[in-house]
Scaffold this active site. Structure first.
Site, short mmCIF file in Angstrom:
data_model
loop_
_atom_site.label_atom_id
_atom_site.label_comp_id
_atom_site.label_asym_id
_atom_site.label_seq_id
_atom_site.Cartn_x
_atom_site.Cartn_y
_atom_site.Cartn_z
N ALA A 53 -6.69 -58.50 -36.18
CA ALA A 53 -7.42 -59.64 -35.23
C ALA A 53 -7.81 -60.72 -36.27
O ALA A 53 -8.93 -60.03 -36.83
CB ALA A 53 -8.08 -59.19 -34.19
N SER A 55 -10.41 -62.32 -35.44
CA SER A 55 -11.98 -62.38 -34.81
C SER A 55 -12.58 -61.21 -35.25
O SER A 55 -13.90 -61.02 -35.30
CB SER A 55 -11.76 -62.49 -33.35
OG SER A 55 -10.97 -61.37 -32.82
N CYS A 56 -11.91 -60.00 -35.67
CA CYS A 56 -12.31 -58.76 -36.04
C CYS A 56 -12.92 -58.97 -37.52
O CYS A 56 -12.09 -59.00 -38.45
CB CYS A 56 -11.62 -57.69 -35.85
SG CYS A 56 -12.07 -55.76 -36.42
N PRO A 57 -14.13 -58.55 -37.81
CA PRO A 57 -14.58 -58.57 -39.16
C PRO A 57 -14.13 -57.25 -40.14
O PRO A 57 -13.85 -57.46 -41.17
CB PRO A 57 -16.14 -58.44 -39.02
CG PRO A 57 -16.60 -57.90 -37.62
CD PRO A 57 -15.39 -58.37 -36.90
N THR A 60 -10.75 -58.60 -41.03
CA THR A 60 -10.59 -59.66 -41.82
C THR A 60 -10.85 -59.12 -43.25
O THR A 60 -10.33 -59.89 -44.16
CB THR A 60 -11.68 -60.59 -41.49
OG1 THR A 60 -11.71 -60.98 -40.03
CG2 THR A 60 -11.54 -61.87 -42.38
#
Length: 319
Positions: A53, A55-57, A60
């Site tokens: 995702a 959005s997910c750190p 990422t």
């Protein structure tokens, strides 16, 4: 592919993530395999697939290292919708958010379907990233800190020499990297979640004070420096970046981490952040602010009306 078992007690974050004392304690990852020559999972081109995702750190982190190491043609990627609902992370066939993907391998509707395909009675969290082995149809690893180390070295023998030479976890700096990673994870990477998901005042205040004490410490470390360790890019920078780039757009407001902003209170951290973002495509191309803001403010346990703030403008300031 969709598994019909009801696991909303594990996927629906509106049902609560905090402990009995009101604090948030992250559960350990379950799948901890590795990729190595002669092992169960051999380093091969196009054998593995990464589910993430934007959005997910944690996810990422893996996208950044995949890009730095030149693994785009070796490991495919599928992106889920940022709108985390009662069934967890959804693919585009369920939630067609712009830029989200369908699952090309298993036809899954949700990330949970991948976990339940591998372990029908799985009782952990259905998290991203997921590193998937297409050959054995199983999950290799779902712990981001381990996946980035896998990406750092496991494919070196089949990568071009310039990419193989990149080392984000150099032997001579490992003790310092490990030491920084330890307290940064506890008080910063996970610290923002401890503050944001706390359900009693004391737990929130303890988390937010520890967070800003660590930001003060990082400000001292980064003053006059471009990197955290050894005057070179390491995994310590990658691991910190994913939290700091989300700080002003999300954590200040949504998680009440509002003693100071990065852009207004930490000049050295702010400069470090912008240099990484604007000077290295691995950081900027994997950072999708629309995904980030949509996903966090979709969390009904913290933001019941799902109102997404307009600011800050811009999401990140220029150099």
């Amino acid at each position: 592919m969709s598994n019909q078992r009801d696991v909303t007690h594990l996927t629906d974050i509106s049902k609560g993530l905090s402990e009995a004392d009101g604090s948030f304690k992250r559960k350990p990852s379950t799948f901890r395999g590795t990729i190595e020559k002669g092992g169960e999972f051999e380093p091969e081109k196009d054998r593995y697939h990464l589910y993430v995702a934007y959005s997910c750190p944690w996810a990422t982190r893996t996208l950044i290292v995949r890009k730095i190491k030149g693994l785009e043609d070796y490991i495919g990627v599928s992106v889920v919708s940022p709108r985390l609902g009662e069934n967890g992370w959804a693919f585009a066939n369920v939630d067609p958010y712009p830029g989200a993907d369908v699952d090309p391998l298993n036809g899954a509707e949700y990330i949970k379907d991948l976990y339940l395909k591998v372990q029908q009675n799985y009782e952990g969290r259905f998290t991203v990233p997921v590193l998937w082995d297409k050959k054995t149809e199983t999950i290799v690893n779902n712990e981001s800190s381990e996946i980035i180390r896998i990406f750092n070295t496991a494919f070196n023998e089949i990568l071009p020499s310039d990419k193989a030479a990149i080392d984000l976890y150099p032997v001579e700096h490992r003790p310092e990297i490990d030491e920084i990673n330890d307290w940064v994870y506890d008080t910063v990477n996970n610290g923002v979640y401890k503050a944001g998901f706390a359900t009693v005042q004391q737990a929130y205040e303890e988390a937010v004070i520890a967070l800003f004490n660590s930001l003060d410490r990082l400000e001292e470390i980064l003053t006059g420096k471009d990197y955290l360790v050894g005057n070179r890019l390491t995994e310590a920078d990658v691991r910190l970046f994913v939290t700091i780039v989300r700080f002003d757009p999300v954590y200040v407001g949504h998680f009440k981490c509002n003693l100071r902003t990065i852009r207004g209170g930490y000049p050295a951290i702010h400069l470090w952040l912008r240099k990484l973002y604007w000077n290295n495509d691995a950081f900027s191309s994997t950072c999708k602010f629309d995904y980030i803001k949509t996903s966090y403010y979709w969390q009904k346990n913290v933001n019941p009306h799902r109102i997404v703030p307009v600011g800050p403008i811009p999401d990140i300031l220029p150099l």
